[in-house]
Design an enzyme around this catalytic site. Structure first.
Site, PDB file in Angstrom:
ATOM      1  N   CYS A   1      33.623  20.940 -19.568  1.00 52.70           N
ATOM      2  CA  CYS A   1      34.416  20.962 -18.335  1.00 52.70           C
ATOM      3  C   CYS A   1      33.605  20.367 -17.177  1.00 52.70           C
ATOM      4  CB  CYS A   1      34.835  22.394 -18.005  1.00 52.70           C
ATOM      5  SG  CYS A   1      33.547  23.380 -17.231  1.00 52.70           S
TER       6      CYS A   1
ATOM      7  N   GLU B   1      28.157  26.120 -22.469  1.00 50.19           N
ATOM      8  CA  GLU B   1      27.127  25.144 -22.106  1.00 50.19           C
ATOM      9  C   GLU B   1      26.194  25.691 -21.034  1.00 50.19           C
ATOM     10  OE1 GLU B   1      30.350  24.720 -22.400  1.00 50.19           O
ATOM     11  OE2 GLU B   1      30.907  22.692 -23.001  1.00 50.19           O
TER      12      GLU B   1
ATOM     13  N   CYS C   1      30.456  22.297 -16.036  1.00 54.40           N
ATOM     14  CA  CYS C   1      29.347  22.171 -17.002  1.00 54.40           C
ATOM     15  C   CYS C   1      28.711  20.788 -16.926  1.00 54.40           C
ATOM     16  CB  CYS C   1      29.832  22.467 -18.415  1.00 54.40           C
ATOM     17  SG  CYS C   1      30.157  24.218 -18.646  1.00 54.40           S
TER      18      CYS C   1
ATOM     19  N   ASN D   1      30.644  31.092 -24.855  1.00 55.24           N
ATOM     20  CA  ASN D   1      31.319  31.481 -23.610  1.00 55.24           C
ATOM     21  C   ASN D   1      31.424  32.999 -23.505  1.00 55.24           C
ATOM     22  OD1 ASN D   1      33.204  31.141 -25.725  1.00 55.24           O
ATOM     23  ND2 ASN D   1      34.909  30.900 -24.330  1.00 55.24           N
TER      24      ASN D   1
HETATM   25  N1  THU Z   1      34.872  26.848 -21.997  1.00 60.48           N
HETATM   26  C1  THU Z   1      33.591  26.588 -22.387  1.00 60.48           C
HETATM   27  O1  THU Z   1      32.862  27.493 -22.818  1.00 60.48           O
HETATM   28  N2  THU Z   1      33.134  25.319 -22.275  1.00 60.48           N
HETATM   29  C2  THU Z   1      33.869  24.271 -21.802  1.00 60.48           C
HETATM   30  O2  THU Z   1      33.339  23.187 -21.587  1.00 60.48           O
HETATM   31  C3  THU Z   1      35.316  24.439 -21.577  1.00 60.48           C
HETATM   32  C4  THU Z   1      35.781  25.846 -21.487  1.00 60.48           C
HETATM   33  C5  THU Z   1      35.362  28.231 -22.076  1.00 60.48           C
HETATM   34  C6  THU Z   1      35.649  28.866 -20.745  1.00 60.48           C
HETATM   35  C7  THU Z   1      36.661  29.912 -21.133  1.00 60.48           C
HETATM   36  O3  THU Z   1      35.956  31.078 -21.571  1.00 60.48           O
HETATM   37  C8  THU Z   1      37.395  29.325 -22.314  1.00 60.48           C
HETATM   38  O4  THU Z   1      36.579  28.251 -22.796  1.00 60.48           O
HETATM   39  C9  THU Z   1      38.767  28.779 -21.974  1.00 60.48           C
HETATM   40  O5  THU Z   1      38.719  27.909 -20.898  1.00 60.48           O
END
Ligand code: THU
Length: 163
Positions: free
Chosen positions: A112, A75, A115, A62
């Site tokens: 999420c 993702e 994604c 992320n």
């Molecule tokens: N995040 C992801 O990278 N993938 C997910 O499926 C859920 C959330 C990240 C987004 C943000 O940078 C941090 O996790 C907190 O939400």
């Protein structure tokens, strides 16, 4: 009127040690990739590792932004990287892990909603399912046979077609 039922099956393992050699490797890469996350605002570091149909592996993590909505999940970073490096090649398996400020995590968390929609687009585009492996830095591992299962009543390009 009738009721419609939706359910799906996925595999549950007690630990990474129970996975096949290939899956174990990919999950360990995803756990390692949490270290390259840029998450100064949430301190929630997500790592992703994908294996493509050509055997290549691509990482994602992320990437946050001071303007919060600009941040991108691991993702979608991975899917964009994979499709930029190998535009003709589908991602076959995607492992995802994460940890918070404490540096640990012992249960799987799911992608999420945004994604899930992105993963579905990749599956639709290549007509090829993406196996999803999710786990924290330790503990149980879930293996979901295809991303589409995470989005019941999904919206795809089929719905854009005019009859
Ligand atoms: N995040 C992801 O990278 N993938 C997910 O499926 C859920 C959330 C990240 C987004 C943000 O940078 C941090 O996790 C907190 O939400």
């Amino acid at each position: 009127m009738h009721h419609q039922h939706y359910s799906f099956e996925f595999e549950v393992y007690d630990s990474v040690d129970q996975l096949s050699t290939e899956d174990r490797h990919l999950l360990l890469e995803a756990r390692k990739a949490t270290a390259i996350a840029y998450a100064p605002y949430s301190d929630f570091k997500v790592g992703a590792a994908g294996r493509l149909a050509n055997g290549k592996e691509v990482l994602g993590s992320n990437q946050e932004n001071a303007s919060y909505p600009v941040g991108i999940c691991a993702e979608r970073v991975l899917l964009a990287a994979a499709s930029s490096l190998y535009p003709e090649v589908p991602v076959k398996t995607l492992a995802i892990s994460y940890h918070n400020l404490n540096g640990n995590s012992d249960r799987p968390v799911s992608p999420c909603g945004m994604c899930r929609q992105s993963l579905l687009e990749h599956e639709t585009r290549f007509k090829s399912p993406i196996r999803i492996i999710i786990s924290g830095m330790e503990g149980k591992v879930y293996v979901i046979p295809e991303a589409k299962m995470l989005l019941p009543l999904c919206f795809t390009n089929e719905d854009l077609k005019i009859n």
